[in-house]
Design an enzyme around this catalytic site. Structure first.
Site, PDB file in Angstrom:
ATOM      1  N   ARG A  28      50.370  36.577  44.875  1.00  0.00           N
ATOM      2  CA  ARG A  28      51.323  36.379  45.970  1.00  0.00           C
ATOM      3  C   ARG A  28      51.238  34.985  46.595  1.00  0.00           C
ATOM      4  O   ARG A  28      52.115  34.579  47.332  1.00  0.00           O
ATOM      5  CB  ARG A  28      51.109  37.471  47.034  1.00  0.00           C
ATOM      6  CG  ARG A  28      51.598  38.835  46.583  1.00  0.00           C
ATOM      7  CD  ARG A  28      51.018  39.960  47.438  1.00  0.00           C
ATOM      8  NE  ARG A  28      49.645  40.294  47.053  1.00  0.00           N
ATOM      9  CZ  ARG A  28      48.916  41.244  47.635  1.00  0.00           C
ATOM     10  NH1 ARG A  28      49.422  41.943  48.632  1.00  0.00           N
ATOM     11  NH2 ARG A  28      47.693  41.500  47.220  1.00  0.00           N
ATOM     12  N   ASP A 116      38.958  37.812  50.133  1.00  0.00           N
ATOM     13  CA  ASP A 116      40.141  37.288  50.816  1.00  0.00           C
ATOM     14  C   ASP A 116      40.290  37.849  52.237  1.00  0.00           C
ATOM     15  O   ASP A 116      41.377  37.848  52.796  1.00  0.00           O
ATOM     16  CB  ASP A 116      41.411  37.533  49.991  1.00  0.00           C
ATOM     17  CG  ASP A 116      41.782  38.998  49.893  1.00  0.00           C
ATOM     18  OD1 ASP A 116      40.921  39.863  50.171  1.00  0.00           O
ATOM     19  OD2 ASP A 116      42.944  39.289  49.532  1.00  0.00           O
ATOM     20  N   GLY A 153      46.468  49.388  52.654  1.00  0.00           N
ATOM     21  CA  GLY A 153      46.200  50.801  52.396  1.00  0.00           C
ATOM     22  C   GLY A 153      46.033  51.510  53.738  1.00  0.00           C
ATOM     23  O   GLY A 153      45.501  50.925  54.687  1.00  0.00           O
TER      24      GLY A 153
HETATM   25  C1  UD1 Z   1      43.175  45.886  49.073  1.00  0.00           C
HETATM   26  C2  UD1 Z   1      43.067  47.395  49.218  1.00  0.00           C
HETATM   27  C3  UD1 Z   1      43.897  47.846  50.423  1.00  0.00           C
HETATM   28  C4  UD1 Z   1      43.425  47.127  51.662  1.00  0.00           C
HETATM   29  C5  UD1 Z   1      43.431  45.595  51.456  1.00  0.00           C
HETATM   30  C6  UD1 Z   1      42.750  44.944  52.632  1.00  0.00           C
HETATM   31  C7  UD1 Z   1      42.804  48.214  46.905  1.00  0.00           C
HETATM   32  C8  UD1 Z   1      43.462  48.898  45.788  1.00  0.00           C
HETATM   33  N1  UD1 Z   1      43.561  48.014  48.003  1.00  0.00           N
HETATM   34  O1  UD1 Z   1      44.533  45.585  48.808  1.00  0.00           O
HETATM   35  O2  UD1 Z   1      43.764  49.238  50.611  1.00  0.00           O
HETATM   36  O3  UD1 Z   1      44.233  47.476  52.767  1.00  0.00           O
HETATM   37  O4  UD1 Z   1      42.717  45.243  50.274  1.00  0.00           O
HETATM   38  O5  UD1 Z   1      42.782  43.544  52.566  1.00  0.00           O
HETATM   39  O6  UD1 Z   1      41.647  47.884  46.824  1.00  0.00           O
HETATM   40  N2  UD1 Z   1      39.887  41.798  43.090  1.00  0.00           N
HETATM   41  C9  UD1 Z   1      38.979  41.741  42.066  1.00  0.00           C
HETATM   42  N3  UD1 Z   1      39.314  42.262  40.857  1.00  0.00           N
HETATM   43  C10 UD1 Z   1      40.507  42.872  40.636  1.00  0.00           C
HETATM   44  C11 UD1 Z   1      41.440  42.934  41.705  1.00  0.00           C
HETATM   45  C12 UD1 Z   1      41.093  42.401  42.927  1.00  0.00           C
HETATM   46  O7  UD1 Z   1      37.872  41.205  42.220  1.00  0.00           O
HETATM   47  O8  UD1 Z   1      40.734  43.332  39.516  1.00  0.00           O
HETATM   48  C13 UD1 Z   1      39.526  41.200  44.390  1.00  0.00           C
HETATM   49  C14 UD1 Z   1      40.519  40.146  44.856  1.00  0.00           C
HETATM   50  O9  UD1 Z   1      40.129  38.873  44.401  1.00  0.00           O
HETATM   51  C15 UD1 Z   1      40.466  40.280  46.365  1.00  0.00           C
HETATM   52  C16 UD1 Z   1      40.042  41.712  46.601  1.00  0.00           C
HETATM   53  O10 UD1 Z   1      39.550  42.204  45.371  1.00  0.00           O
HETATM   54  O11 UD1 Z   1      39.503  39.394  46.921  1.00  0.00           O
HETATM   55  C17 UD1 Z   1      41.220  42.591  47.054  1.00  0.00           C
HETATM   56  O12 UD1 Z   1      42.244  42.528  46.087  1.00  0.00           O
HETATM   57  P1  UD1 Z   1      43.771  42.387  46.484  1.00  0.00           P
HETATM   58  O13 UD1 Z   1      44.570  42.367  45.249  1.00  0.00           O
HETATM   59  O14 UD1 Z   1      43.956  41.292  47.441  1.00  0.00           O
HETATM   60  O15 UD1 Z   1      43.993  43.795  47.218  1.00  0.00           O
HETATM   61  P2  UD1 Z   1      45.050  44.145  48.331  1.00  0.00           P
HETATM   62  O16 UD1 Z   1      46.362  44.376  47.694  1.00  0.00           O
HETATM   63  O17 UD1 Z   1      44.980  43.188  49.437  1.00  0.00           O
HETATM   64 CA    CA Z   2      44.008  41.260  49.709  1.00  0.00          CA
END
Ligand code: UD1
Ligand code: CA
Length: 480
Positions: A28, A116, A153
């Protein structure tokens, strides 16, 4: 590391690791740079999260899951001493924990942070951790009620007022009516390792993104009869995520606002603080006044009773007390002594050391220049690879010629030297104490103490030359 070493780090008898999820691309943001390396408050998002975690456990117990541009992320944060775990394919936050499983299986408890969510404070992480232990829960979710819950979430509590949670529902899976739930998942959790790892493989990618959601562990653990609870953060602003550039910029503003407030609370005046860019680690002593549109970056330290006027950028510098920086200056990796005055429009490049009460004036550039106490270079000058002694006056337009196209050389100017305007000093060269350089000189040989050196063509004055030439031209015109 041996398990024995891990066991040394114990907390209430249970050993604890922190896992930071940082493998995602940050789609995004629409950026080439991985999300966790985008900066707020002058530091990468991930650096803020690591700093908060490092006050809970030692860095060797912090496991950062990296994936997208892993090498770049690792290189940027290697100096923090944390451990890195690779998630080669980013198949979701649950999958990230699966990838870390082997590295963290020896710990009894885990705190999971999001790379993040950078404004999280150590105190809040510890509060959640204490709540988790007191509740004897398998999973504890840090939650909040932000102004706008969209995108996060949502927390489905078992009953209003109950600490227990039935499930976390992601934005795209919300059932009708659930979008009205104001309590969001911060992406920050505490887990007991045993139940987490016993059920981690039950995650499925049966959802809108086709990913393994760590959030699904709430429902899975609950269905397995484990205790899943939520605790709300006192301040929702602390758990806001940075998923878009607009969110990132909002977090940056929030963080700089906090820094400005901290400085003002300690006696620093910052006029129009919303226009200033002050990095998180900057220190300023009381009674210093900062005008609008000033940037203080990196590890800058400013003394007391200073005045920093508008449009100045100072990066990684140390300023003494009662220093005056006039408008429009740029200072990098340099130091300025007590009572010195810089600018307007001066450029101090790395390695400049300006002494007490010295003056560096408009359109003066310094680089690796040591300027003695009370010395002055007030106008239009370049001082590079130079030492200027106490009380010396460098006239307007003086240039140190420090570079011959291949190498750099030193200019050494002693104490109480007078360098006349528009002189060029061809380095390597030494002007000894009390010497005097005539204006417009090109100085190529050392000047002994107390000597006068003049290095310019002698002036020739021809009386009546203009009148004679005009008369000659007029005579020629008449003859035409
Ligand atoms: C996530 C939560 C959501 C919460 C939000 C809060 C999930 C499915 N959802 O959503 O409920 O409200 O955070 O900020 O967890 N990452 C990895 N590996 C992956 C995917 C993501 O390490 O395969 C890391 C990203 O780099 C990031 C963090 O996990 O730092 C969260 O991932 P992101 O895609 O930002 O999740 P959100 O959609 O924000
Ligand atoms: Ca996030």
């Amino acid at each position: 590391m041996s398990n024995q070493a891990k066991n040394v780090e114990t907390r209430n008898g249970a050993n604890l690791a922190v896992v930071i999820l940082a493998a995602g691309k940050g789609t995004r943001l629409k950026s080439k740079r991985p999300k966790v390396l985008h900066q707020i408050g002058g530091k990468p998002l991930l650096a803020h999260v690591i700093a908060a975690a490092a006050r809970v456990v030692a860095p060797e117990h912090i496991y950062v899951v990296i994936g997208h541009q892993a090498d770049r992320v690792r290189a940027a944060l290697a100096s923090t001493g944390v451990q890195f775990v690779e998630q080669t394919e980013q198949r979701g936050t649950g999958h990230a924990i699966q990838c870390a499983r082997q590295a963290i299986s020896g710990y009894e408890s885990l705190l999971v942070l999001s790379g993040d969510v950078p404004l999280i404070r150590t105190g809040t992480i510890e509060q959640m951790s204490r709540f988790h232990e007191a509740q004897r829960a398998a999973m504890t979710i840090l939650t909040a009620h932000p102004e706008d819950p969209a995108g996060y979430g949502r927390i489905v509590r078992r009953a209003a007022g109950s600490p227990e949670v039935d499930a976390i529902v992601e934005q795209k899976s919300l059932a009708p009516g659930q979008e009205r739930i104001g309590e969001i998942n911060s992406g920050i959790y505490a887990f007991l390792s045993a139940p987490l790892f016993a059920h981690l493989d039950q995650l499925t990618a049966n959802n809108a993104h086709g990913e393994l959601y760590l959030t699904d562990m709430a429902g899975i653990l609950r269905a397995a009869g484990e205790r899943v609870v939520a605790v709300e953060a006192e301040n929702a602003a602390e758990v806001l995520g940075a998923n878009t550039i607009a969110e990132l910029v909002a977090l940056d503003a929030a963080m700089r606002n906090t820094t400005a407030r901290r400085l003002m609370d300690s006696g620093v005046t910052i006029f129009r603080p919303e226009t200033c860019v002050i990095d998180a680690e900057v220190e300023v002593a009381p009674d210093t006044v900062i005008e609008p549109f000033v940037q203080l970056r990196g590890k800058t330290r400013v003394g007391g009773d200073c005045l920093i006027r508008s449009y100045t950028v100072i990066e990684d510098c140390t300023l003494g007390d009662a220093v005056e920086i006039l408008p429009g200056c740029m200072l990098e990796s340099s130091s300025v002594g007590d009572g010195a005055r810089i600018g307007p429009f001066a450029h101090m490049r790395p390695g400049s050391e300006i002494g007490e009460k010295a003056h560096i004036g408009n359109f003066v550039e310094t680089k690796k220049a040591k300027v003695g106490k009370g010395a002055k270079a007030n106008h239009l000058t370049y001082l590079g690879d130079a030492e200027i002694g106490e009380g010396t006056n460098v006239g307007a337009g003086v240039i140190t010629c420090n570079y011959d196209g291949a190498n750099k050389y030193m200019t050494r100017i002693g104490k109480n030297v007078f360098v006349g305007s528009d002189s060029t000093l061809v380095a390597p060269i030494t002007l000894e104490d009390g010497s005097y350089i005539g204006a417009g000189s090109c100085i190529t040989k050392d000047v002994p103490a107390g000597a006068l050196a003049v290095g310019r063509a002698r002036q020739v004055t021809k009386e009546g030359w203009v009148t004679a030439r005009r008369a000659k031209r007029e005579a020629a015109d008449r003859a035409k």
